[in-house]
Motif scaffolding. Structure first.
Motif, PDB file in Angstrom:
ATOM      1  N   THR A  88       0.819  -1.210   0.000  1.00  0.00           N
ATOM      2  CA  THR A  88       0.000   0.000   0.000  1.00  0.00           C
ATOM      3  C   THR A  88       0.852   1.259   0.000  1.00  0.00           C
ATOM      4  N   PHE A  89       1.880   1.272   0.864  1.00  0.00           N
ATOM      5  CA  PHE A  89       2.641   2.508   1.031  1.00  0.00           C
ATOM      6  C   PHE A  89       4.009   2.454   0.373  1.00  0.00           C
ATOM      7  N   GLY A  90       4.420   1.278  -0.079  1.00  0.00           N
ATOM      8  CA  GLY A  90       5.668   1.183  -0.826  1.00  0.00           C
ATOM      9  C   GLY A  90       6.915   1.264   0.013  1.00  0.00           C
ATOM     10  N   THR A  91       6.794   1.203   1.312  1.00  0.00           N
ATOM     11  CA  THR A  91       7.996   1.250   2.134  1.00  0.00           C
ATOM     12  C   THR A  91       7.681   0.646   3.491  1.00  0.00           C
ATOM     13  N   LEU A  92       8.733   0.227   4.177  1.00  0.00           N
ATOM     14  CA  LEU A  92       8.557  -0.282   5.534  1.00  0.00           C
ATOM     15  C   LEU A  92       9.357   0.557   6.527  1.00  0.00           C
ATOM     16  N   GLN A  93      10.031   1.594   6.021  1.00  0.00           N
ATOM     17  CA  GLN A  93      10.841   2.426   6.899  1.00  0.00           C
ATOM     18  C   GLN A  93       9.914   3.424   7.586  1.00  0.00           C
ATOM     19  N   TYR A  94      10.100   3.616   8.900  1.00  0.00           N
ATOM     20  CA  TYR A  94       9.116   4.362   9.668  1.00  0.00           C
ATOM     21  C   TYR A  94       8.896   5.781   9.131  1.00  0.00           C
ATOM     22  N   ASP A  95       9.978   6.551   8.983  1.00  0.00           N
ATOM     23  CA  ASP A  95       9.807   7.950   8.571  1.00  0.00           C
ATOM     24  C   ASP A  95       9.096   8.050   7.235  1.00  0.00           C
ATOM     25  N   SER A 143      -8.556   7.162   2.654  1.00  0.00           N
ATOM     26  CA  SER A 143      -9.835   6.889   3.299  1.00  0.00           C
ATOM     27  C   SER A 143     -10.755   6.078   2.394  1.00  0.00           C
ATOM     28  N   GLN A 144     -10.423   5.986   1.084  1.00  0.00           N
ATOM     29  CA  GLN A 144     -11.279   5.212   0.193  1.00  0.00           C
ATOM     30  C   GLN A 144     -10.822   3.773   0.032  1.00  0.00           C
ATOM     31  N   THR A 145      -9.716   3.412   0.643  1.00  0.00           N
ATOM     32  CA  THR A 145      -9.206   2.060   0.456  1.00  0.00           C
ATOM     33  C   THR A 145      -9.645   1.171   1.604  1.00  0.00           C
ATOM     34  N   TRP A 146      -9.646  -0.142   1.335  1.00  0.00           N
ATOM     35  CA  TRP A 146      -9.956  -1.076   2.417  1.00  0.00           C
ATOM     36  C   TRP A 146      -8.732  -1.317   3.283  1.00  0.00           C
ATOM     37  N   GLN A 147      -7.540  -1.036   2.722  1.00  0.00           N
ATOM     38  CA  GLN A 147      -6.330  -1.291   3.502  1.00  0.00           C
ATOM     39  C   GLN A 147      -6.285  -0.418   4.754  1.00  0.00           C
ATOM     40  N   VAL A 148      -6.960   0.719   4.717  1.00  0.00           N
ATOM     41  CA  VAL A 148      -6.820   1.663   5.810  1.00  0.00           C
ATOM     42  C   VAL A 148      -7.342   1.083   7.121  1.00  0.00           C
ATOM     43  N   TRP A 149      -8.306   0.171   7.024  1.00  0.00           N
ATOM     44  CA  TRP A 149      -8.703  -0.506   8.278  1.00  0.00           C
ATOM     45  C   TRP A 149      -8.144  -1.914   8.370  1.00  0.00           C
ATOM     46  N   ALA A 150      -7.840  -2.517   7.198  1.00  0.00           N
ATOM     47  CA  ALA A 150      -7.355  -3.909   7.241  1.00  0.00           C
ATOM     48  C   ALA A 150      -5.948  -3.986   7.838  1.00  0.00           C
ATOM     49  N   TYR A 165      -3.202   3.837  12.584  1.00  0.00           N
ATOM     50  CA  TYR A 165      -4.495   3.618  13.228  1.00  0.00           C
ATOM     51  C   TYR A 165      -5.376   4.857  13.113  1.00  0.00           C
ATOM     52  N   LEU A 166      -4.734   6.028  13.195  1.00  0.00           N
ATOM     53  CA  LEU A 166      -5.517   7.263  13.143  1.00  0.00           C
ATOM     54  C   LEU A 166      -5.939   7.611  11.725  1.00  0.00           C
ATOM     55  N   ALA A 167      -5.288   6.960  10.724  1.00  0.00           N
ATOM     56  CA  ALA A 167      -5.591   7.312   9.342  1.00  0.00           C
ATOM     57  C   ALA A 167      -7.011   6.904   8.964  1.00  0.00           C
ATOM     58  N   ASP A 168      -7.553   5.918   9.685  1.00  0.00           N
ATOM     59  CA  ASP A 168      -8.891   5.437   9.369  1.00  0.00           C
ATOM     60  C   ASP A 168      -9.918   6.374   9.998  1.00  0.00           C
ATOM     61  N   PRO A 169     -10.705   7.081   9.213  1.00  0.00           N
ATOM     62  CA  PRO A 169     -11.658   8.042   9.799  1.00  0.00           C
ATOM     63  C   PRO A 169     -12.716   7.361  10.668  1.00  0.00           C
ATOM     64  N   ALA A 170     -12.995   6.065  10.401  1.00  0.00           N
ATOM     65  CA  ALA A 170     -14.029   5.386  11.189  1.00  0.00           C
ATOM     66  C   ALA A 170     -13.450   4.785  12.477  1.00  0.00           C
ATOM     67  N   HIS A 171     -12.150   4.793  12.631  1.00  0.00           N
ATOM     68  CA  HIS A 171     -11.485   4.256  13.828  1.00  0.00           C
ATOM     69  C   HIS A 171     -11.909   2.832  14.144  1.00  0.00           C
ATOM     70  N   ILE A 172     -12.042   1.996  13.110  1.00  0.00           N
ATOM     71  CA  ILE A 172     -12.482   0.613  13.338  1.00  0.00           C
ATOM     72  C   ILE A 172     -11.448  -0.131  14.186  1.00  0.00           C
ATOM     73  N   ALA A 173     -10.184  -0.022  13.760  1.00  0.00           N
ATOM     74  CA  ALA A 173      -9.160  -0.792  14.457  1.00  0.00           C
ATOM     75  C   ALA A 173      -8.986  -0.288  15.879  1.00  0.00           C
ATOM     76  N   LEU A 174      -9.067   1.030  16.074  1.00  0.00           N
ATOM     77  CA  LEU A 174      -8.886   1.558  17.435  1.00  0.00           C
ATOM     78  C   LEU A 174     -10.010   1.072  18.346  1.00  0.00           C
ATOM     79  N   HIS A 204       0.927  10.646   6.152  1.00  0.00           N
ATOM     80  CA  HIS A 204       0.610  12.039   6.395  1.00  0.00           C
ATOM     81  C   HIS A 204       0.010  12.694   5.150  1.00  0.00           C
ATOM     82  N   THR A 205       0.456  12.262   3.960  1.00  0.00           N
ATOM     83  CA  THR A 205      -0.091  12.854   2.739  1.00  0.00           C
ATOM     84  C   THR A 205      -1.530  12.419   2.511  1.00  0.00           C
ATOM     85  N   GLY A 206      -1.960  11.348   3.195  1.00  0.00           N
ATOM     86  CA  GLY A 206      -3.332  10.890   3.027  1.00  0.00           C
ATOM     87  C   GLY A 206      -3.548  10.103   1.758  1.00  0.00           C
ATOM     88  N   LEU A 207      -2.458   9.731   1.084  1.00  0.00           N
ATOM     89  CA  LEU A 207      -2.568   8.983  -0.162  1.00  0.00           C
ATOM     90  C   LEU A 207      -1.783   7.690  -0.042  1.00  0.00           C
TER      91      LEU A 207
END
Lengths: 526, 744
Positions: free
Chosen positions: B236-243, B261-268, B324-333, B250-253
């Motif tokens: 999804t994000f193309g990297t595993l490095q924290y920064d 917010s339109q992807t299923w990965q955001v909560w999965a 976890y905060l990226a998901d607007p529905a906070h399902i995982a939290l 942070h870019t929301g993409l």
């Protein structure tokens, strides 16, 4: 001359160490003589240290020396504890128990270490070679001491028989590749590898390679097959490995093989992977030659290994098969030269040599650590049955090493083999890749047979084994098995080093006219 | 290594297009900010690794002294000091980076997401510094404790223990200090391995071996979640490095440019990572391995299964907070909140009914871990992380005190057979340490545990139910659990540590010099009359200087940890550390500035009183039901023997419930029925399929090379020199003829 001197400091250090070892080995005091092994180790460490700073030499493969010599030094250091005590163990034991007295005239301890170091010196010189004559001398310096080491490695007649076979067949092989070298000289008028490369390049641009030159290359490559134990020059391998002490067999599986591959890479580099329809392969005759040899070697080695009951013979034939695997990398060539490990066959071969060398020590060291009641080292597969129950650390070392040789992920051997596969795929050698895959599967049969004997089968009641008297060998086995796992953390770095080492300075025709200027140009690139 | 394998298969498939790998990776990392750390930071994990090597060497030389312990403690102390220096030299806001070498670099193209790169690199921000401070500090102290505790096993066992102990600290450091998820995974599997090795330390004891296996298997199930979460993160994000990862979030993409917010990965992804975290931290369905893990030596229970390793899950969730905060529905939290709160309550109900004091501590660990997760879930990262820190100290103290009891009474852990330790010579330090630990665990006012637990519970009420569904209900559940915690904690204290002197030695009495001495502990059974004879001559031995020193230092640590609440501007020291890390939550932004009220008051203020009431209530109940007669039982207890208490008639009256609670709600048996049995049936079915069909095919293909091998045979291998020479020459001729034939 002095510029070459800067390249060979590791060899010089090793040579100096060899001289010191020979002198120390003549000391009238047994305790001083026992220092030979430690001095050899020190010499190897210094040689590794001297090899690393050499960044860039001339020639076709300007950066190969630091990697190759570092690898030679490291594997040499691992072989050293395995070789320790090969010729002097019985005498030392006899002196300690009072059955014999120390005789200052008996001195083959020092000779044994000295020959080992001589052979490694030759191997490092092979890596530095930029000239056919240098190459020939270096190859012979690598091999000649091994003939003697095989012969004196045990007191039995089998090692003497093995030594004689090895020597005569080795002389035949040397004669053949020397003949090939002579033909190459005849076709190009020079013995300097870079100039030969330029001459070949000029010929191919002018309409086709000189037939004599190609024939010379083919004959030289076949002759070098003896060094790497490839078909059709593999006959000696099983008998010699079985006849020699395990430590010496382990050395034979690495030292001459590495020398052979370095020489093969240089000869192939001299003609260049710039031929064929798309200008990215070896010239057709050489390509077909290597293709046939690689396929035949893989099949022969693996199929013959299946039927053996002697672990040493299994490992000997598997060593033959591994040469076949590596030839695939040579055929694939250095690829696009854009610097990734995955499409660079030469880097894959160099990395594979390291993984094979490191792993191979462990398998032989396990055998060397087990003794039969008559004092011989373990050899038959019955000798290692139930090893897990009696000596679990040796069984574990054996397991890790054979799995790595088999190429089981995630061990070191897997990464070695992946490079061969990917480079061959990117070179478009799909049939050869299929052969390689098939053979990896066949190899599983006998490697897992060893693992199965050690782990799953109960010990034979009538086969009696005990721990060998030399703890250093157990150390070598455990060291090798740990390296198989621990080197994974730096595998990426080693792969990158091997890519750097494989940096191929493709020849260009202009060099033929003014070879010396052209050489200066390559140095200006530094 | 599992990750690298799968991606390598990708690499093989697409090697033909392989090109410049490293550069894309460097471009991704270049976006990071922070400072480069000094090289000696690398020593923090590498020193324990050196310890592994040295101790292994000692094992090779068959060392019988306490040398392995001194080497380990020394190296760990240096490691701790280096961590402390790193903390003191840290500028307080930027992450410290240090890359030792490139570890993995696979590339199959130039685009984003086509290079899997991971350095053997370290990442020090507030979160990892806080973790490393207590990991190395506690490891050093507990190593010192173990030097005495394990002394019966001097020799190979001692070396084995300390080798695994050091390897654990190395792995834990990789987990916490790593600067990418692959390093975290390396450490994650490493600590899992060490946990397995140390739980099964007494390998001759079947229950210990089974417990090790159980821990390993249950953790694998969780690890599957972690692994899938990591792989999804990469795709999804193309990297595993924290920064780079946090910048991307942070870019929301996604790396492909789709709004997150339109992807299923955001909560999965967070849910999958939560699965891994719950496995390692023994939450929800996964908790079953942790109580059994108490089969390991007590220092291991204290360090690995209470203070450090089991908090790795909390670390993972805190570290990945931006995800976890990226998901607007906070399902995982929400899932994290409820998973934590339910686990906290559930394991407290089991702890209330157990008799093995070490197991009670085990269940309380699960319960406290539940608090930490609930804290993270309701956005109280500071509270969650602070609770990790205080819990590490007081739970280590509690376990080590229990260990000292076990050590002194030949493995006795049954609270019905021990009483009045205060009055037995040599146990005063243990009792005081235990009291301090118990006060912290039960949330007694002005202890560290009180402050950290309050932050979590209060935040549960502060966070509106619209943000985290049912957050205030979770808060009530946690409050109730706090009362139960106080009850079961002081149940142990009042029964074992004060009151009339009664004791029976444990099972280890006959096996004083036996390998299993230090462990084999009572499960409340097996103490038959055969022990009586020996029991007459049994004298408990109090701990010596090492154990007493460690208990004293840890008790001081417990007391001081309360003071951390008053340091700094961000709700205490832990808040400051969290503020300088990826775990920081801008609560106002998430909650929209809305703050719920509790009884018309701001929850953070009123919670101090409410939770104090629950804490006192629990302690008083424990005193009434289990306290001894007199001042040690707060003047309301009535116990005069070890075994009989006022609780017994009530337990008898509630027999079905109390039996079920003692039997741990039959969860293990339930799992056995619904998971293990079907798996076994499938295994038998597959076995026959394998035997008849797969093996048949394999044998067919296997026979082919063998037959061809016979065909070549050894006939060519005569062993005669001139035969060989002849064949070599003939072979050369054949090869050359083939070449010529093919060419012309």
């Amino acid at each position: 001359m002095t510029d070459k001197l800067a390249l060979v400091w590791p060899e010089i250090w090793l040579f100096v160490t060899t001289c010191v070892v020979m002198v120390v080995g003549l000391s009238p005091d047994l305790r001083v003589r026992k220092l030979c092994g430690w001095i050899s180790a020190l010499g190897l460490v210094v040689a590794i240290g001297a090899a690393v700073p050499v960044a860039h030499a001339g020639g076709l493969f300007p950066s190969i020396t630091p990697y190759a010599k570092g690898m030679i030094g490291v594997v040499g250091l691992m072989l050293l504890p395995l070789l320790a005590g090969t010729v002097d163990r019985d005498l030392d034991a006899a002196i300690e128990s009072g059955k014999a007295t120390f005789s200052a005239l008996r001195s083959n301890r020092a000779e044994f270490y000295a020959f080992f170091l001589f052979s490694l010196t030759g191997l490092m010189l092979t890596a530095s070679a930029d000239d056919l004559i240098w190459l020939f001398l270096a190859l012979e310096l690598t091999s000649l001491p091994t003939y003697i080491m095989v012969t004196i490695s045990t007191r039995g007649t089998r090692s003497q028989e093995a030594g004689v076979k090895y020597f005569f067949l080795g002389a035949l092989g040397a004669a053949i590749f020397l003949y090939g070298f002579a033909l190459i000289y005849g076709a190009t008028g020079t013995t300097d590898l870079a100039e030969i490369a330029a001459a070949f390049r000029a010929q191919s641009e002018a309409g086709g390679l000189n037939t004599i030159g190609v024939a010379g290359l083919a004959v030289a490559l076949i002759g070098l097959c003896f060094k790497i134990a490839a078909v059709p020059m593999h006959m000696y391998a099983a008998d010699v490995y079985q006849g020699a002490a395990s430590g010496v067999s382990a050395m034979l599986a690495f030292v001459p093989k590495t020398a052979g591959f370095l020489a093969i890479i240089m000869l192939c580099g001299a003609v260049g992977w710039t031929h064929g329809a798309t200008h990215d392969s070896l010239p057709a005759p050489i390509y077909i030659l290597l293709w046939v040899i690689a396929a035949a070697t893989m099949f022969t080695g693996n199929l013959l290994a299946i039927r053996q009951s002697s672990v040493k013979r299994i490992l000997a034939y598997s060593s033959v098969a591994h040469s076949g695997y590596m030839l695939v990398g040579v055929i694939a060539g250095p690829g696009s030269g854009h610097g990734t490990f995955w499409d660079n066959g030469i880097a894959a071969v160099l990395f594979y040599l390291l993984t094979y060398g490191v792993t191979n020590v462990g398998t032989f060291a396990v055998l060397a650590s087990i003794q039969k009641p008559n004092g011989e080292e373990a050899d038959d597969i019955a000798d290692i049955r139930g090893l897990h129950g009696t000596r679990p650390h040796l069984a574990g070392a054996m397991l890790l090493c054979v799995l790595s040789l088999l190429g089981m992920p995630p061990l070191l051997g897997f990464f070695g083999k992946v490079g061969l596969f990917t480079s061959a795929i990117s070179a478009g050698e799909i049939p050869l890749v299929i052969v390689l895959g098939l053979n990896s599967a066949i190899a599983a049969f006998y490697y897992l047979r060893i693992a199965r004997a050690a782990y799953l089968e109960p010990a034979d009641e009538h086969v009696e084994t005990r721990a060998g008297p030399i703890p250093q060998r157990v150390f070598a086995a455990v060291l090798s098995a740990s390296a198989v796992v621990l080197l994974l953390t730096v595998a990426q770095m080693l792969m990158e080093r091997s890519v750097t080492a494989s940096g191929y300075h493709a020849p260009h025709a202009g060099m033929a006219d003014t070879p010396h200027e052209a050489l200066d140009l390559t140095r200006a690139d530094d | 290594m599992g990750v690298s394998m799968t991606t390598i298969m990708d690499a093989i498939l697409s090697a033909a297009v392989a090109q410049h790998g490293g550069e894309a990776a460097h471009a991704a990392v270049a976006a990071s900010h922070g400072v480069t750390g000094p090289l000696w930071i690398g020593l923090i994990p590498l020193l324990p690794l050196l310890g592994v090597v040295l101790v292994t060497l000692l094992a090779c030389f068959n060392e019988k002294s306490k040398m392995p312990a001194w080497i380990s403690v020394g190296l760990l102390a240096v490691s701790f000091l280096l961590t402390l220096f790193a903390y003191l030299g840290w500028n307080g806001h930027d992450a410290i980076h240090l890359k030792l070498w490139d570890w993995i670099g696979l590339s199959w193209g130039d685009l984003r997401g086509q290079t899997l790169a991971a350095g053997f690199a370290f990442y020090f921000d507030g979160l990892s510094l806080l973790w490393m401070l207590f990991v190395t500090g506690l490891a050093c102290l507990i190593g010192l404790y173990a030097s005495e505790y394990m002394e019966h096993d001097a020799g190979l066992g001692y070396c084995r223990f300390f080798a695994a102990f050091n390897l654990f600290v190395f792995s834990m450091s990789c987990l916490v200090m790593g600067d990418n998820l692959l390093m975290l995974f390396l450490g994650w599997e490493g600590v899992g391995l060490c946990s397995y090795l140390l739980i099964g330390y007494f390998y001759k004891k079947k229950s210990a071996v089974d417990a090790g296996m159980k821990a390993f298997v249950v953790n694998r199930i969780g690890d599957l979640g972690l692994l899938m979460g990591m792989l999804l993160t990469f795709t999804t994000f193309g990297t595993l490095q924290y920064d780079a990862l946090f910048n991307q979030i942070h870019t929301g993409l996604t790396a492909g440019g789709t709004p997150l917010s339109q992807t299923w990965q955001v909560w999965a992804i967070p849910l999958l990572l939560m699965g891994g975290a719950f496995g390692k931290s023994a939450q929800l369905f996964f908790y079953v391995w942790l109580p059994d893990a108490m089969e390991g030596p007590t220092p291991v229970s204290a360090l690995i299964h209470a203070a450090t390793m089991v908090t790795a899950g909390v670390y993972l969730v805190a570290r990945m907070m931006p995800l976890y905060l990226a998901d607007p529905a906070h399902i995982a939290l929400t899932a994290v909140t409820w998973g934590g709160a339910i686990t906290a309550f559930w394991s407290a109900t089991i702890a209330v009914a157990q008799f093995d004091i070490k197991r009670i501590m085990g269940y309380s660990t699960i319960s406290q871990l539940g608090y930490m997760f609930a804290g993270l879930g309701v956005l109280a990262t500071t509270g969650g992380v602070f609770h990790v820190f205080t819990h590490a100290f007081f739970k280590a103290t509690l376990f080590l005190s229990c260990g000292a009891v076990m050590h002194g009474f030949a493995g006795q852990l049954d609270m019905r057979k021990l009483s009045g330790l205060w009055s037995i010579n040599g146990f005063r330090v243990v009792v005081i340490a235990m009291l301090i630990g118990c006060l912290n665990l039960s949330g007694f006012p002005f202890t560290g545990g009180y402050f950290s637990k309050d932050m979590i519970i209060a935040e549960a009420f502060v966070t509106p139910d619209s943000v985290i569904a049912g957050s205030s209900w979770a808060g009530w559940l946690l409050l109730l659990t706090a009362g139960m915690t106080a009850y079961y904690t002081f149940r142990v204290f009042f029964r074992v540590f004060v009151g009339p002197v009664v004791y029976e030695p444990g099972e280890d009495l006959h096996a004083h010099d036996d390998h299993e001495h230090a462990d084999a502990h009572g499960h409340g059974h097996g103490h038959d009359d055969a022990h009586d004879h020996a029991a007459e001559h049994f004298h408990p031995h109090g701990p010596k200087w090492a154990i007493n020193l460690v208990l004293t230092l840890l008790s001081v640590g417990c007391i001081l940890s309360a003071g951390l609440y008053f340091l700094g501007d961000h709700h205490g020291w832990a808040g400051g550390m969290v503020h300088a890390s990826s775990a920081v939550v801008d609560t106002h932004a998430v909650e929209g500035g809305e703050e719920a009220l509790l009884f018309g008051q701001p929850p953070h203020e009123i919670m101090f009183y409410i939770s104090a009431v629950f804490g006192f209530g629990g302690i008083l109940l424990a005193a009434w039901f289990h306290g001894p007669k007199g001042i040690a039982g707060l003047l309301i207890g009535g116990r005069t023997t070890a075994a009989e208490v006022r609780m017994d008639p009530i337990a008898k009256a509630l027999r079905p419930i109390s039996t079920w609670a003692v039997r741990k709600w039959y969860v293990d048996e339930f799992y056995h029925l619904v998971l293990v049995t079907p798996l076994k049936i499938f295994a038998h079915l597959f076995h026959w399929f394998d035997k008849l069909i797969v093996d048949g095919l394999v044998n067919f293909f296997g026979a082919t090379p063998r037959v061809s091998s016979d065909a070549i045979g050894e006939s060519t291998q005569t062993g005669v020199l001139h035969d060989y020479a002849l064949r070599m020459v003939a072979g050369i001729a054949v090869v050359l003829v083939v070449v010529v034939l093919v060419l012309f």
